[in-house]
Each structure stands twice: as structure tokens, then as C-alpha cells.
Design a protein around this motif. Structure first.
Motif, PDB file in Angstrom:
ATOM      1  N   THR A  61      38.171  25.223 -10.861  1.00  0.00           N
ATOM      2  CA  THR A  61      39.523  25.207 -10.500  1.00  0.00           C
ATOM      3  C   THR A  61      40.275  26.203 -11.341  1.00  0.00           C
ATOM      4  O   THR A  61      40.041  26.336 -12.534  1.00  0.00           O
ATOM      5  CB  THR A  61      40.009  24.080 -10.334  1.00  0.00           C
ATOM      6  N   LYS A  62      41.608  26.595 -10.891  1.00  0.00           N
ATOM      7  CA  LYS A  62      42.451  27.314 -11.534  1.00  0.00           C
ATOM      8  C   LYS A  62      43.743  26.866 -11.062  1.00  0.00           C
ATOM      9  O   LYS A  62      44.044  26.573 -10.006  1.00  0.00           O
ATOM     10  CB  LYS A  62      42.057  28.946 -11.318  1.00  0.00           C
ATOM     11  N   TYR A  63      44.578  27.054 -12.111  1.00  0.00           N
ATOM     12  CA  TYR A  63      46.173  26.508 -11.786  1.00  0.00           C
ATOM     13  C   TYR A  63      47.108  27.622 -12.726  1.00  0.00           C
ATOM     14  O   TYR A  63      46.720  28.470 -13.327  1.00  0.00           O
ATOM     15  CB  TYR A  63      46.360  25.288 -12.736  1.00  0.00           C
ATOM     16  N   ALA A  64      48.452  27.734 -11.751  1.00  0.00           N
ATOM     17  CA  ALA A  64      49.333  28.418 -12.576  1.00  0.00           C
ATOM     18  C   ALA A  64      49.675  27.651 -13.956  1.00  0.00           C
ATOM     19  O   ALA A  64      49.689  26.390 -13.791  1.00  0.00           O
ATOM     20  CB  ALA A  64      50.549  28.552 -11.600  1.00  0.00           C
ATOM     21  N   GLU A  65      50.158  28.411 -14.743  1.00  0.00           N
ATOM     22  CA  GLU A  65      50.695  27.654 -15.917  1.00  0.00           C
ATOM     23  C   GLU A  65      51.928  26.697 -15.775  1.00  0.00           C
ATOM     24  O   GLU A  65      51.722  25.888 -16.397  1.00  0.00           O
ATOM     25  CB  GLU A  65      50.950  28.772 -16.915  1.00  0.00           C
ATOM     26  N   SER A  66      52.674  26.673 -14.671  1.00  0.00           N
ATOM     27  CA  SER A  66      53.699  26.074 -14.466  1.00  0.00           C
ATOM     28  C   SER A  66      53.187  24.586 -14.199  1.00  0.00           C
ATOM     29  O   SER A  66      54.013  23.651 -14.306  1.00  0.00           O
ATOM     30  CB  SER A  66      54.916  26.743 -13.565  1.00  0.00           C
ATOM     31  N   VAL A  67      51.967  24.498 -13.382  1.00  0.00           N
ATOM     32  CA  VAL A  67      51.609  23.301 -13.002  1.00  0.00           C
ATOM     33  C   VAL A  67      50.407  22.594 -13.747  1.00  0.00           C
ATOM     34  O   VAL A  67      50.112  21.631 -13.484  1.00  0.00           O
ATOM     35  CB  VAL A  67      51.444  23.480 -11.635  1.00  0.00           C
ATOM     36  N   LYS A  68      49.840  23.348 -14.634  1.00  0.00           N
ATOM     37  CA  LYS A  68      48.665  23.110 -15.471  1.00  0.00           C
ATOM     38  C   LYS A  68      48.989  21.764 -16.159  1.00  0.00           C
ATOM     39  O   LYS A  68      49.951  21.426 -16.800  1.00  0.00           O
ATOM     40  CB  LYS A  68      48.253  23.916 -16.309  1.00  0.00           C
ATOM     41  N   ASP A  69      48.069  20.881 -16.128  1.00  0.00           N
ATOM     42  CA  ASP A  69      48.046  19.638 -16.741  1.00  0.00           C
ATOM     43  C   ASP A  69      48.997  18.576 -15.916  1.00  0.00           C
ATOM     44  O   ASP A  69      48.974  17.351 -16.190  1.00  0.00           O
ATOM     45  CB  ASP A  69      48.724  19.658 -18.456  1.00  0.00           C
ATOM     46  N   ARG A  70      49.554  19.025 -14.945  1.00  0.00           N
ATOM     47  CA  ARG A  70      50.196  18.010 -14.030  1.00  0.00           C
ATOM     48  C   ARG A  70      49.640  18.001 -12.369  1.00  0.00           C
ATOM     49  O   ARG A  70      49.923  16.849 -11.955  1.00  0.00           O
ATOM     50  CB  ARG A  70      51.671  18.410 -13.880  1.00  0.00           C
ATOM     51  N   PHE A  71      49.287  19.100 -11.901  1.00  0.00           N
ATOM     52  CA  PHE A  71      48.796  19.182 -10.618  1.00  0.00           C
ATOM     53  C   PHE A  71      47.153  19.228 -10.986  1.00  0.00           C
ATOM     54  O   PHE A  71      46.660  19.721 -11.626  1.00  0.00           O
ATOM     55  CB  PHE A  71      49.103  20.250  -9.732  1.00  0.00           C
ATOM     56  N   ILE A  72      46.519  18.632  -9.897  1.00  0.00           N
ATOM     57  CA  ILE A  72      44.872  18.512  -9.775  1.00  0.00           C
ATOM     58  C   ILE A  72      44.858  19.014  -8.307  1.00  0.00           C
ATOM     59  O   ILE A  72      45.191  18.318  -7.313  1.00  0.00           O
ATOM     60  CB  ILE A  72      44.548  16.954 -10.063  1.00  0.00           C
ATOM     61  N   ILE A  73      43.800  20.078  -8.212  1.00  0.00           N
ATOM     62  CA  ILE A  73      43.350  20.387  -6.622  1.00  0.00           C
ATOM     63  C   ILE A  73      41.862  19.949  -6.632  1.00  0.00           C
ATOM     64  O   ILE A  73      41.304  19.799  -7.701  1.00  0.00           O
ATOM     65  CB  ILE A  73      43.445  22.009  -6.764  1.00  0.00           C
ATOM     66  N   SER A  74      41.526  19.519  -5.441  1.00  0.00           N
ATOM     67  CA  SER A  74      40.126  19.115  -5.414  1.00  0.00           C
ATOM     68  C   SER A  74      39.966  19.261  -3.799  1.00  0.00           C
ATOM     69  O   SER A  74      40.618  19.411  -3.157  1.00  0.00           O
ATOM     70  CB  SER A  74      40.129  17.369  -5.670  1.00  0.00           C
ATOM     71  N   ARG A  75      38.719  18.720  -3.453  1.00  0.00           N
ATOM     72  CA  ARG A  75      38.403  19.282  -2.195  1.00  0.00           C
ATOM     73  C   ARG A  75      37.089  18.069  -1.742  1.00  0.00           C
ATOM     74  O   ARG A  75      36.217  17.331  -2.575  1.00  0.00           O
ATOM     75  CB  ARG A  75      37.902  20.439  -1.908  1.00  0.00           C
ATOM     76  N   ASP A  76      36.953  17.609  -0.517  1.00  0.00           N
ATOM     77  CA  ASP A  76      36.035  16.804   0.035  1.00  0.00           C
ATOM     78  C   ASP A  76      35.373  17.878   0.800  1.00  0.00           C
ATOM     79  O   ASP A  76      35.817  17.708   2.222  1.00  0.00           O
ATOM     80  CB  ASP A  76      36.620  15.640   0.610  1.00  0.00           C
ATOM     81  N   ASN A  77      34.152  18.058   0.922  1.00  0.00           N
ATOM     82  CA  ASN A  77      33.692  19.171   1.721  1.00  0.00           C
ATOM     83  C   ASN A  77      33.072  18.308   3.140  1.00  0.00           C
ATOM     84  O   ASN A  77      32.591  18.894   4.158  1.00  0.00           O
ATOM     85  CB  ASN A  77      32.312  19.852   1.245  1.00  0.00           C
ATOM     86  N   SER A  78      32.880  17.060   2.708  1.00  0.00           N
ATOM     87  CA  SER A  78      32.158  16.125   4.008  1.00  0.00           C
ATOM     88  C   SER A  78      33.349  15.937   5.197  1.00  0.00           C
ATOM     89  O   SER A  78      32.905  15.684   6.289  1.00  0.00           O
ATOM     90  CB  SER A  78      31.789  14.878   3.601  1.00  0.00           C
ATOM     91  N   ILE A  79      34.673  16.025   4.738  1.00  0.00           N
ATOM     92  CA  ILE A  79      35.694  15.954   5.745  1.00  0.00           C
ATOM     93  C   ILE A  79      36.606  17.094   5.809  1.00  0.00           C
ATOM     94  O   ILE A  79      37.698  17.049   6.409  1.00  0.00           O
ATOM     95  CB  ILE A  79      36.461  14.568   5.500  1.00  0.00           C
ATOM     96  N   ASN A  80      36.066  18.353   5.365  1.00  0.00           N
ATOM     97  CA  ASN A  80      36.867  19.585   5.689  1.00  0.00           C
ATOM     98  C   ASN A  80      38.334  19.534   4.992  1.00  0.00           C
ATOM     99  O   ASN A  80      39.113  19.935   5.490  1.00  0.00           O
ATOM    100  CB  ASN A  80      36.910  20.028   7.150  1.00  0.00           C
ATOM    101  N   THR A  81      38.518  18.852   3.827  1.00  0.00           N
ATOM    102  CA  THR A  81      39.878  18.587   3.496  1.00  0.00           C
ATOM    103  C   THR A  81      39.972  19.116   1.711  1.00  0.00           C
ATOM    104  O   THR A  81      39.248  18.855   1.091  1.00  0.00           O
ATOM    105  CB  THR A  81      40.225  17.322   3.505  1.00  0.00           C
ATOM    106  N   THR A  82      41.224  19.613   1.766  1.00  0.00           N
ATOM    107  CA  THR A  82      41.318  20.000   0.387  1.00  0.00           C
ATOM    108  C   THR A  82      42.742  19.318  -0.263  1.00  0.00           C
ATOM    109  O   THR A  82      43.792  19.087   0.852  1.00  0.00           O
ATOM    110  CB  THR A  82      41.626  21.516   0.232  1.00  0.00           C
ATOM    111  N   TYR A  83      42.899  18.764  -1.433  1.00  0.00           N
ATOM    112  CA  TYR A  83      43.887  18.175  -1.786  1.00  0.00           C
ATOM    113  C   TYR A  83      44.674  18.489  -2.894  1.00  0.00           C
ATOM    114  O   TYR A  83      44.284  19.500  -3.852  1.00  0.00           O
ATOM    115  CB  TYR A  83      43.526  16.428  -2.191  1.00  0.00           C
ATOM    116  N   LEU A  84      45.935  18.649  -3.140  1.00  0.00           N
ATOM    117  CA  LEU A  84      46.776  19.087  -4.161  1.00  0.00           C
ATOM    118  C   LEU A  84      47.568  17.632  -4.719  1.00  0.00           C
ATOM    119  O   LEU A  84      48.323  16.978  -3.956  1.00  0.00           O
ATOM    120  CB  LEU A  84      47.524  19.869  -4.025  1.00  0.00           C
TER     121      LEU A  84
END
Length: 129
Positions: A61-84
Motif C-alpha cells: 500500500t502507499k499513502y499521501a503524507e497528509s493521510v498516512k497513519d490516519r487512513f487505511i486502504i484495503s481490498r477484498d478480491n472475493s467481492i470486487n471491493t476496495t475500501y478506504l
């Protein structure tokens, strides 16, 4: 072409959390895990900027400095979904948030560099102080 649909925008108070979801419709014969995904945002009166990206497998994963340590990106390939997952939100996080999709088998760095194959329609996130 993959269709991206963002869900979960809204208004929160500073310090609160909000989770965005991006559901991708994938053409028959193709799989969700061929693509890196990410999020961009466009604050009022400003340009669209990178927020976060996640690799095909979800291991990088990669983040902009402004959101690092506050935002988390993830994905569930079984249901074609990405989260923030957005935590400890600040008024400066107010923006239209866009889900983005990379090119097939593309590297996550491509998304950071705005090599975008597809954009969602965007969802408004407003953070009040």
C-alpha cells in the motif's frame, strides 16, 4: 470497461471516522485481482490529488503524507471491493473522493503517478470542525 461505484460518503465531525467502499464490476473472463486500485480526492477549488493505492494482491500500500497513519486502504478480491478507512478526520479532508483503477497487471506506482485506466463518479466527504 470496468465500472466503479463509490459508496459511503457523507458528513462527519472532526476526529470521527468514515469508510468508503468502491465496488467494481468486472467484465466476464477478467478478474478483479488483475488491477491495482486507489483513491484520489479533489478539495473545493483545488486540483485532484493522490490519496492511497493498493497493489493487485493487497500486500503493498502507499499513502499521501497528509493521510498516512490516519487512513487505511484495503481490498477484498472475493467481492470486487476496495475500501478506504478514514480515521481521525480533519476539516482539510473535505473533498470529493474518487476510486481509481490501474491498467491490467499494472504496478501500484502507476496509480501514484496518475496512470489511471478508470475513474469512479466520486463521492462527497465533508468534515466539520
Amino acid at each position: 470497461q470496468v465500472q466503479l461505484r463509490e459508496v459511503g460518503g457523507g458528513q462527519v465531525q472532526a476526529g470521527e471516522s468514515l469508510r468508503l467502499s468502491c465496488v467494481a464490476s468486472v467484465l466476464p473472463g477478467r478478474t478483479f485481482d488483475r488491477y491495482a486500485f486507489g483513491w484520489f480526492r479533489q478539495p473545493p477549488g483545488k486540483e485532484r490529488v493522490f490519496v492511497a493505492a493498493i497493489s493487485l494482491s493487497g500486500k503493498t500500500t502507499k499513502y499521501a503524507e497528509s493521510v498516512k497513519d490516519r487512513f487505511i486502504i484495503s481490498r477484498d478480491n472475493s467481492i470486487n471491493t476496495t475500501y478506504l478507512q478514514m480515521n481521525d478526520m480533519k476539516p482539510e479532508d473535505t473533498a470529493v473522493y474518487y476510486c481509481v483503477q490501474g491498467h491490467p497487471w499494472g504496478h501500484i506506482d502507476g496509480l501514484v503517478g496518475s496512470e489511471i485506466a478508470n475513474w469512479g463518479q466520486g463521492t462527497q466527504v465533508t468534515v466539520s470542525s
